[in-house]
Scaffold this motif. Structure first.
Motif, PDB file in Angstrom:
ATOM      1  N   TYR A  42      28.247  29.628 -18.542  1.00  0.00           N
ATOM      2  CA  TYR A  42      29.310  30.062 -17.793  1.00  0.00           C
ATOM      3  C   TYR A  42      30.203  30.877 -18.438  1.00  0.00           C
ATOM      4  O   TYR A  42      30.089  31.222 -19.634  1.00  0.00           O
ATOM      5  N   ASP A  43      31.164  31.568 -17.740  1.00  0.00           N
ATOM      6  CA  ASP A  43      31.947  32.266 -18.015  1.00  0.00           C
ATOM      7  C   ASP A  43      33.166  31.733 -18.988  1.00  0.00           C
ATOM      8  O   ASP A  43      34.165  31.207 -18.084  1.00  0.00           O
TER       9      ASP A  43
ATOM     10  N   ASP B 124      37.662  34.816 -18.583  1.00  0.00           N
ATOM     11  CA  ASP B 124      37.748  35.766 -17.332  1.00  0.00           C
ATOM     12  C   ASP B 124      38.117  37.197 -17.754  1.00  0.00           C
ATOM     13  O   ASP B 124      38.007  38.129 -17.134  1.00  0.00           O
TER      14      ASP B 124
ATOM     15  N   GLY C 246      33.959  40.698 -20.458  1.00  0.00           N
ATOM     16  CA  GLY C 246      32.586  40.459 -19.962  1.00  0.00           C
ATOM     17  C   GLY C 246      32.397  41.031 -18.557  1.00  0.00           C
ATOM     18  O   GLY C 246      33.271  41.434 -17.796  1.00  0.00           O
TER      19      GLY C 246
ATOM     20  N   GLY D  61      31.366  39.205 -16.056  1.00  0.00           N
ATOM     21  CA  GLY D  61      31.475  38.302 -14.795  1.00  0.00           C
ATOM     22  C   GLY D  61      30.363  38.000 -13.865  1.00  0.00           C
ATOM     23  O   GLY D  61      30.552  37.043 -13.047  1.00  0.00           O
TER      24      GLY D  61
ATOM     25  N   GLY E 247      26.477  36.079 -14.051  1.00  0.00           N
ATOM     26  CA  GLY E 247      25.717  34.925 -14.629  1.00  0.00           C
ATOM     27  C   GLY E 247      24.998  34.121 -13.502  1.00  0.00           C
ATOM     28  O   GLY E 247      24.363  34.688 -12.913  1.00  0.00           O
TER      29      GLY E 247
ATOM     30  N   ASN F  89      27.018  35.339 -21.683  1.00  0.00           N
ATOM     31  CA  ASN F  89      27.705  35.341 -20.579  1.00  0.00           C
ATOM     32  C   ASN F  89      29.177  35.227 -20.323  1.00  0.00           C
ATOM     33  O   ASN F  89      29.614  34.894 -19.075  1.00  0.00           O
ATOM     34  N   SER F  90      29.981  35.367 -21.462  1.00  0.00           N
ATOM     35  CA  SER F  90      31.401  35.092 -21.446  1.00  0.00           C
ATOM     36  C   SER F  90      32.011  36.719 -21.712  1.00  0.00           C
ATOM     37  O   SER F  90      33.033  37.205 -21.060  1.00  0.00           O
ATOM     38  N   THR F  91      31.725  37.353 -22.849  1.00  0.00           N
ATOM     39  CA  THR F  91      32.600  38.412 -23.407  1.00  0.00           C
ATOM     40  C   THR F  91      31.906  39.641 -23.425  1.00  0.00           C
ATOM     41  O   THR F  91      32.452  40.788 -23.670  1.00  0.00           O
TER      42      THR F  91
ATOM     43  N   SER G 170      25.076  40.651 -19.187  1.00  0.00           N
ATOM     44  CA  SER G 170      25.099  39.193 -19.382  1.00  0.00           C
ATOM     45  C   SER G 170      23.809  39.086 -20.083  1.00  0.00           C
ATOM     46  O   SER G 170      22.831  39.707 -19.810  1.00  0.00           O
TER      47      SER G 170
ATOM     48  N   ARG H  42      21.529  36.405 -15.908  1.00  0.00           N
ATOM     49  CA  ARG H  42      22.419  36.435 -14.500  1.00  0.00           C
ATOM     50  C   ARG H  42      21.130  36.496 -13.302  1.00  0.00           C
ATOM     51  O   ARG H  42      19.923  36.805 -13.410  1.00  0.00           O
TER      52      ARG H  42
ATOM     53  N   LYS I  86      28.353  38.815  -8.739  1.00  0.00           N
ATOM     54  CA  LYS I  86      29.587  37.944  -9.037  1.00  0.00           C
ATOM     55  C   LYS I  86      29.736  36.815  -7.921  1.00  0.00           C
ATOM     56  O   LYS I  86      30.671  36.450  -7.680  1.00  0.00           O
TER      57      LYS I  86
END
Length: 462
Positions: free
Chosen positions: A257-258, A261, A264, A266, A268, A387-389, A393, A396, A405
């Motif tokens: 998960y992200d 917010d 990255g 966004g 996933g 998947n965050s920064t 990704s 995804r 998204k």
């Protein structure tokens, strides 16, 4: 969640052509290493080994002023070692036996409670340092609890039995605390996470390393009379899903998960996976990386049949920028069904598994290079991407409705993200590209998709 600090960055997979068409590639796997092979080679130690039959150390932490009853301890035993009848779904042990195709058979040794010297407030506010080779590292209350507990049990247990792969580290320590979980706090200490200690003190000659910190309260989530998170699940007696998710981190897996917010791509999995929103089965990428399954690499025209991953069905790998290892860029294709490990979380009024859809094909875009492991200070991931920064990704879902998204599901995957009979990839994504902008040299046609099997055709373009 997992304690994190590293990653990588680049431009993400696109549907806008920029760099010509993909070239033909050698489908041979020249490097069959999986995640733990790489981590052990670079780090010298890992957490829980992904294969084998062995015991794990679980320490109930009973803070001063609280009491852990015999009923609570029996409940913890069932959460870790119980049957479907005990829990109403799965225990940690039964989940991983199924997810690993029998490759991982864990028995959890639930110890008599450890009573720390201080109360919950002391450990929440604790801030100390651990000095290793002349360098000082900051230490928090969970790490202090870990070291106190191991010092206590050193004379009471043979801790060497919990180093099953001989890397001189205890595979993992589960600290399950009696304090209330801080659901409403912005910066919770009493929450659930996995991290590591830098302490170089040995206990029975083995070092502490990976540990899990989580509360008893997680067992009551979404059970009858328990804490409602997504809605009560029918017949769920004991909820082991948080411990199952955190065990994934002990095996070396990221959160999908992200967590940020502001950074990255966004993109996933839209919540629909165990390492995303703590629901359902372990995704095919994770199972490949842990050495539990091997995908079929597709490099020529053909028709293929898949059965549900819930029953350990097959997985197809379509090369994108493939370097002969699983640490590269590719698509994975599998068949989702709301059975097996997906059964529980596909029910209920707020299902996070594709709105409760019965079945459908999933396509994952994987970008798992390791050119610079742990190379980014923002997220402590072994792979370059997460998947965050990062702008690309790690994993995804390629949405069957052509969105990015998960716009139609307010950030969550919906039934329309699954591919069904009659769908054609190019009709939805006519100019889909890999990360370097090159368009695909193949197309996919899904001729028949059901809960029991799916048939698809792969056609390569010249």
């Amino acid at each position: 969640s997992v304690a994190v600090t590293a990653g990588g960055s680049s431009s993400g997979g696109s549907d806008t052509p920029a760099g010509g068409m993909m070239e033909a590639q050698d489908p041979t796997v020249k490097d069959n290493d999986r995640l733990q092979d790489k981590m052990l080679a670079s780090d010298g130690a890992i957490g829980l080994p992904s294969k084998g039959e062995y015991h794990c150390l679980v320490i109930p932490v009973q803070f001063t002023g609280t009491t852990l009853s015999a009923a609570q301890l029996a409940k913890l035993e069932k959460a870790f070692n119980g049957t479907a009848a005990d829990t109403g779904w799965e225990s940690v042990a039964s989940y991983y036996r199924t997810a690993s195709c029998g490759n991982l058979d864990l028995t959890f040794d639930i110890q008599a409670p450890f009573v720390p010297a201080h109360d919950t407030a002391y450990y929440k506010s604790y801030s100390g340092t651990i000095t290793v080779d002349g360098e000082a590292y900051q230490s928090d209350g969970s790490e202090q609890l870990l070291l106190e507990a191991l010092a206590y049990y050193e004379s009471r247990l043979d801790l060497t039995i919990y180093d099953t792969n001989g890397d001189s580290c205890i595979d993992a320590v589960y600290l399950i605390y009696s304090a209330p979980v801080e659901y409403d706090a912005d910066d919770s200490f009493y929450w659930a996470y996995v991290t590591t200690t830098v302490a170089d003190t040995t206990y029975d000659g083995v070092y502490p390393y990976y540990y899990l910190f989580a509360g008893f309260d997680f067992m009551d989530e979404d059970t009858a009379g328990g804490t409602e998170i997504y809605g009560t699940y029918p017949n769920l007696n004991i909820n082991a899903s948080t411990y199952i998710h955190e065990t994934g981190h002990l095996l070396g897996l990221d959160d999908y998960y992200d967590t940020d917010d502001s950074k990255g791509s966004g993109e996933g999995l839209g919540g629909a996976a165990m390492m995303d929103n703590t629901v359902g089965e372990l995704d095919s990428y994770s199972r490949i990386m842990l050495g539990w399954i091997t995908p079929t690499i597709v490099s020529a025209d053909g028709d293929f049949t898949l059965t549900p991953t819930a029953e350990n069905g097959g997985v197809l790998l379509l090369m994108l920028d493939f370097d002969g290892s699983y640490f590269s860029e590719y698509l994975l294709i599998d068949l989702y069904a709301n059975t097996g490990l997906n059964r529980l979380h596909s029910q209920g009024r707020n299902s996070l598994l594709y709105e409760g859809a019965a079945y459908g094909i999933r396509i994952y875009h994987i970008s798992s290079s390791i050119k610079n492991p742990y190379g980014n200070e923002d997220y402590w991931s072994y792979t370059d991407y997460n998947n965050s920064t990062t702008d690309i990704s790690l994993i995804r879902l390629v949405e069957a409705d052509g969105e990015k998204k998960f716009a139609s599901g307010n950030g969550y995957a919906t039934k329309d993200d699954l591919w069904q009979s009659g769908d054609v990839f190019s009709a939805v994504w006519p100019t889909y590209t890999r990360n370097d902008g090159k368009t695909l040299n193949f197309d996919l046609t899904f001729s028949a998709v059901s809960a029991d099997s799916a048939t698809l055709s792969v056609t390569f373009r010249t």
